[in-house]
Write a protein that holds these residues in place. Sequence first.
Motif, PDB file in Angstrom:
ATOM      1  N   TYR A 299      19.789  56.154  32.411  1.00 19.18           N
ATOM      2  CA  TYR A 299      19.142  57.215  33.185  1.00 19.18           C
ATOM      3  C   TYR A 299      18.970  56.856  34.660  1.00 19.18           C
ATOM      4  O   TYR A 299      18.871  57.758  35.488  1.00 19.18           O
ATOM      5  CB  TYR A 299      17.822  57.647  32.524  1.00 19.18           C
ATOM      6  CG  TYR A 299      18.078  58.654  31.426  1.00 19.18           C
ATOM      7  CD1 TYR A 299      18.480  59.951  31.737  1.00 19.18           C
ATOM      8  CD2 TYR A 299      17.976  58.306  30.083  1.00 19.18           C
ATOM      9  CE1 TYR A 299      18.758  60.871  30.754  1.00 19.18           C
ATOM     10  CE2 TYR A 299      18.250  59.223  29.080  1.00 19.18           C
ATOM     11  CZ  TYR A 299      18.639  60.502  29.413  1.00 19.18           C
ATOM     12  OH  TYR A 299      18.922  61.415  28.438  1.00 19.18           O
TER      13      TYR A 299
ATOM     14  N   TYR B 203      22.170  57.961  35.933  1.00 22.49           N
ATOM     15  CA  TYR B 203      22.174  59.421  35.795  1.00 22.49           C
ATOM     16  C   TYR B 203      21.464  60.077  36.970  1.00 22.49           C
ATOM     17  O   TYR B 203      22.003  60.994  37.598  1.00 22.49           O
ATOM     18  CB  TYR B 203      21.492  59.785  34.471  1.00 22.49           C
ATOM     19  CG  TYR B 203      21.260  61.257  34.249  1.00 22.49           C
ATOM     20  CD1 TYR B 203      22.288  62.071  33.784  1.00 22.49           C
ATOM     21  CD2 TYR B 203      20.013  61.832  34.490  1.00 22.49           C
ATOM     22  CE1 TYR B 203      22.081  63.417  33.569  1.00 22.49           C
ATOM     23  CE2 TYR B 203      19.795  63.179  34.274  1.00 22.49           C
ATOM     24  CZ  TYR B 203      20.835  63.971  33.817  1.00 22.49           C
ATOM     25  OH  TYR B 203      20.627  65.298  33.603  1.00 22.49           O
TER      26      TYR B 203
ATOM     27  N   LEU C  99      23.152  62.384  39.752  1.00 20.88           N
ATOM     28  CA  LEU C  99      22.735  63.790  39.749  1.00 20.88           C
ATOM     29  C   LEU C  99      22.260  64.202  41.144  1.00 20.88           C
ATOM     30  O   LEU C  99      22.631  65.265  41.647  1.00 20.88           O
ATOM     31  CB  LEU C  99      21.626  64.000  38.714  1.00 20.88           C
ATOM     32  CG  LEU C  99      21.317  65.454  38.382  1.00 20.88           C
ATOM     33  CD1 LEU C  99      22.511  66.121  37.727  1.00 20.88           C
ATOM     34  CD2 LEU C  99      20.104  65.550  37.467  1.00 20.88           C
TER      35      LEU C  99
ATOM     36  N   LYS D 157      20.379  63.465  26.314  1.00 15.92           N
ATOM     37  CA  LYS D 157      19.804  64.680  26.884  1.00 15.92           C
ATOM     38  C   LYS D 157      20.077  64.795  28.383  1.00 15.92           C
ATOM     39  O   LYS D 157      19.988  63.816  29.112  1.00 15.92           O
ATOM     40  CB  LYS D 157      18.286  64.657  26.666  1.00 15.92           C
ATOM     41  CG  LYS D 157      17.769  65.918  26.024  1.00 15.92           C
ATOM     42  CD  LYS D 157      16.266  65.806  25.842  1.00 15.92           C
ATOM     43  CE  LYS D 157      15.711  67.157  25.483  1.00 15.92           C
ATOM     44  NZ  LYS D 157      14.350  67.053  25.012  1.00 15.92           N
ATOM     45  N   GLY D 158      20.433  65.977  28.842  1.00 21.05           N
ATOM     46  CA  GLY D 158      20.557  66.222  30.270  1.00 21.05           C
ATOM     47  C   GLY D 158      21.943  65.984  30.839  1.00 21.05           C
ATOM     48  O   GLY D 158      22.187  66.237  32.004  1.00 21.05           O
ATOM     49  N   MET D 159      22.871  65.446  30.013  1.00 17.94           N
ATOM     50  CA  MET D 159      24.196  65.109  30.538  1.00 17.94           C
ATOM     51  C   MET D 159      24.975  66.360  30.932  1.00 17.94           C
ATOM     52  O   MET D 159      25.809  66.327  31.835  1.00 17.94           O
ATOM     53  CB  MET D 159      24.984  64.280  29.518  1.00 17.94           C
ATOM     54  CG  MET D 159      24.371  62.915  29.270  1.00 17.94           C
ATOM     55  SD  MET D 159      24.192  61.971  30.805  1.00 17.94           S
ATOM     56  CE  MET D 159      23.065  60.684  30.297  1.00 17.94           C
TER      57      MET D 159
ATOM     58  N   LEU E 156      23.920  68.855  32.511  1.00 16.34           N
ATOM     59  CA  LEU E 156      23.555  69.190  33.892  1.00 16.34           C
ATOM     60  C   LEU E 156      24.378  68.354  34.884  1.00 16.34           C
ATOM     61  O   LEU E 156      24.832  68.861  35.917  1.00 16.34           O
ATOM     62  CB  LEU E 156      22.059  68.944  34.101  1.00 16.34           C
ATOM     63  CG  LEU E 156      21.503  69.331  35.472  1.00 16.34           C
ATOM     64  CD1 LEU E 156      21.645  70.823  35.708  1.00 16.34           C
ATOM     65  CD2 LEU E 156      20.037  68.917  35.585  1.00 16.34           C
ATOM     66  N   LEU E 157      24.582  67.082  34.540  1.00 15.44           N
ATOM     67  CA  LEU E 157      25.382  66.207  35.404  1.00 15.44           C
ATOM     68  C   LEU E 157      26.809  66.737  35.515  1.00 15.44           C
ATOM     69  O   LEU E 157      27.397  66.795  36.592  1.00 15.44           O
ATOM     70  CB  LEU E 157      25.372  64.780  34.852  1.00 15.44           C
ATOM     71  CG  LEU E 157      26.163  63.746  35.652  1.00 15.44           C
ATOM     72  CD1 LEU E 157      25.599  63.590  37.047  1.00 15.44           C
ATOM     73  CD2 LEU E 157      26.176  62.404  34.936  1.00 15.44           C
ATOM     74  N   LYS E 158      27.360  67.149  34.375  1.00 12.81           N
ATOM     75  CA  LYS E 158      28.722  67.690  34.356  1.00 12.81           C
ATOM     76  C   LYS E 158      28.791  68.935  35.233  1.00 12.81           C
ATOM     77  O   LYS E 158      29.691  69.101  36.054  1.00 12.81           O
ATOM     78  CB  LYS E 158      29.130  68.019  32.916  1.00 12.81           C
ATOM     79  CG  LYS E 158      30.589  68.367  32.782  1.00 12.81           C
ATOM     80  CD  LYS E 158      31.059  68.285  31.343  1.00 12.81           C
ATOM     81  CE  LYS E 158      30.609  69.471  30.538  1.00 12.81           C
ATOM     82  NZ  LYS E 158      31.133  69.496  29.172  1.00 12.81           N
ATOM     83  N   LEU E 159      27.799  69.800  35.083  1.00 10.13           N
ATOM     84  CA  LEU E 159      27.747  71.032  35.869  1.00 10.13           C
ATOM     85  C   LEU E 159      27.669  70.726  37.363  1.00 10.13           C
ATOM     86  O   LEU E 159      28.390  71.318  38.173  1.00 10.13           O
ATOM     87  CB  LEU E 159      26.535  71.858  35.423  1.00 10.13           C
ATOM     88  CG  LEU E 159      26.451  73.267  35.982  1.00 10.13           C
ATOM     89  CD1 LEU E 159      27.517  74.142  35.363  1.00 10.13           C
ATOM     90  CD2 LEU E 159      25.073  73.862  35.696  1.00 10.13           C
ATOM     91  N   ALA E 160      26.797  69.762  37.717  1.00 13.08           N
ATOM     92  CA  ALA E 160      26.625  69.414  39.137  1.00 13.08           C
ATOM     93  C   ALA E 160      27.927  68.876  39.716  1.00 13.08           C
ATOM     94  O   ALA E 160      28.326  69.235  40.832  1.00 13.08           O
ATOM     95  CB  ALA E 160      25.513  68.372  39.273  1.00 13.08           C
ATOM     96  N   MET E 161      28.612  68.048  38.934  1.00 11.72           N
ATOM     97  CA  MET E 161      29.843  67.432  39.417  1.00 11.72           C
ATOM     98  C   MET E 161      30.940  68.480  39.604  1.00 11.72           C
ATOM     99  O   MET E 161      31.662  68.459  40.608  1.00 11.72           O
ATOM    100  CB  MET E 161      30.281  66.362  38.406  1.00 11.72           C
ATOM    101  CG  MET E 161      31.536  65.643  38.744  1.00 11.72           C
ATOM    102  SD  MET E 161      31.946  64.445  37.466  1.00 11.72           S
ATOM    103  CE  MET E 161      32.477  65.517  36.134  1.00 11.72           C
ATOM    104  N   ILE E 162      31.056  69.422  38.666  1.00 13.66           N
ATOM    105  CA  ILE E 162      32.086  70.456  38.798  1.00 13.66           C
ATOM    106  C   ILE E 162      31.742  71.405  39.941  1.00 13.66           C
ATOM    107  O   ILE E 162      32.617  71.870  40.663  1.00 13.66           O
ATOM    108  CB  ILE E 162      32.270  71.224  37.481  1.00 13.66           C
ATOM    109  CG1 ILE E 162      32.695  70.256  36.390  1.00 13.66           C
ATOM    110  CG2 ILE E 162      33.331  72.301  37.618  1.00 13.66           C
ATOM    111  CD1 ILE E 162      32.793  70.884  35.033  1.00 13.66           C
ATOM    112  N   THR E 163      30.445  71.680  40.122  1.00 13.13           N
ATOM    113  CA  THR E 163      30.052  72.543  41.233  1.00 13.13           C
ATOM    114  C   THR E 163      30.494  71.937  42.557  1.00 13.13           C
ATOM    115  O   THR E 163      31.070  72.617  43.406  1.00 13.13           O
ATOM    116  CB  THR E 163      28.524  72.743  41.240  1.00 13.13           C
ATOM    117  OG1 THR E 163      28.132  73.220  39.951  1.00 13.13           O
ATOM    118  CG2 THR E 163      28.114  73.751  42.290  1.00 13.13           C
TER     119      THR E 163
END
Lengths: 281, 306
Positions: free
Chosen positions: A14, A17, A21, B113-115, B117-124
């Motif tokens: 994390y 992460y 992020l 949990k939350g991964m 969102l990371l994928k979404l942020a990276m593709i954005t």
Amino acid sequence: MDRHYSPTQKVFIYIFYVILLVFFLLPVVYIFAMSLKTEAEVLDKVHLFNFYPKRPTLENFGRVIKNVRMDMYLANSAKLVITTSIGVLLAAFPSAFALSRGNFKRKELVMMGVLFFQMISPIIISISIYWYYSKLHLLNTYSGLALIYIAIHLPFTTFLMKGVFDAIPRDLDEAAHIDGCSRFATLLKVIIPTAVPGIASATIFNSINAWSQFIIPFFLISDNKLYPVSVGILQAQGSYQDVSTHYLAAASVIGLFPAVLLVLFLQKFIIRALTAGAVKG
Amino acid sequence: MRKGASGPLLILFKDILMIEHNKRWILQWFLPVLIILTLFYLFPLLDAIRLSFTNARIGLANVKFSLSSYEAVLTDPDLPVVLRNTVIFVIFTVFCQLTLGLLVGLLLETHLKGMGLLKLAMITAWVVPGVIAGITWNLLYSSASWGVINNTLELFGAEKISFMTNPSWALVATIIANVWRGTGFSGIMQYGALRGIDPQLYEAASIDGAGSFRRFWGITLPMLKPMLMINLVLITISTVNTYDAIWALTKGGPGISTTVLSLQTYKSTFLRLNLGQGAVYAVLMILSSTIFTAIYLRMMKEENRG
């Protein structure tokens, strides 16, 4: 697959992460925040923990639409994206079908030949296209621009559609043949309807790329009534004096919003197009 | 690919023209792609190479064949700087995109949990148009009130960094912005490759007592290698060709400290209106993509042998 992680492992995971992020999210969140600020607020010093707008306003969007004509650039971009996405499919379908169903020597090499063009930057081809377009009076025309857009997206789309067609069982072709369908009718009535998810993937992928396309219009278009968003936005960067950050941010948000919407709702298709492209490179 | 890059092209045309008679339909069906690629890629490419051997300028009536463009470019004192910028920009961008992509891929593969969102942020980040990425990072790097990065540095007692006026920092800033935008591509591909690794391999290794570090070096990396190599080539080519984000971020400045070959091609052709010299830079761009790719292929071959 279900793996279990110890608490220490989870802490490490994390930490990475959160860093990643913040790295990926910050610029997008930041530009959205800036676009909602008033002129007075732009002058307040912001850091990582306080850059959100305190009195959000939508006024900046109205201003850039009126003053920078972002609405006109948006319409130009939309027109280009639609023409490109349709045109490139029409050009790619027959070749993709021939590559998928045809039986000829060195098919792999033909594929590589098509993909070879993917490596060539639009910058390189635009040098002589500029030269010829000026003689053919195609500079500063919408159709001239759309043709290059189609060409740029063609190699990858052909490759992608070939893969999609390959996944459709040949039994369907044979059944259509027995029913008396010509090759063309088979493509039109059997293959294309079956390939809709793949076609959607290719179209979304092409739309995002065409939306971002910058070099070709920047090099070949000097009439700002024809600018797409990507080029028009540079006008916003240069046209305001003093404090213009909130306007520039609003123009940027307008420009990236369609792409972000596509990601939010159609992420799966984008990933599919990307991974399909990577498998064979 | 034998005979270098032109090999597949020659064979492409020869093969299509010599298709047996009963397979002529294939040729017809290739026509749209053949015509468009010839008109908009093959012809302009060959023509750029031809132009590089001329003194062509926009507005110049009698164009002559000469080596003057090559002479002018190769003796230009800016050329070593531009080449150095290009090599630094490409090597660091590619290395960081691959490493971060791998890191994101590994994180996503934990399915914690939350991964998502990371994928979404990276593709954005990946779909943000280059110009907008450049504008956004330019604001982030600013020393003014809206410059989040510098103000945060100050908050923690560090000194402000003049990202956009210090030549070395400007190049670093350009690389970071480009890594931000490009990692999505490499991340998604490596995530896809990671998911394709047979879980039984890991189980077998665990039974043999291999720790997670050894599993990574012994299984994950070797299994990922083909994908990493494809990624390396694709990212390198697209990095050599990068233009829009750098233009919007720095315009190649301060001075020429962030001017890479693609920007120099633009400056020569469209600002100095010198088609001949622009074409020489274009040829240098093709050469650098080819050289980088050749080095990778050599590395791959040697490793396979060893």
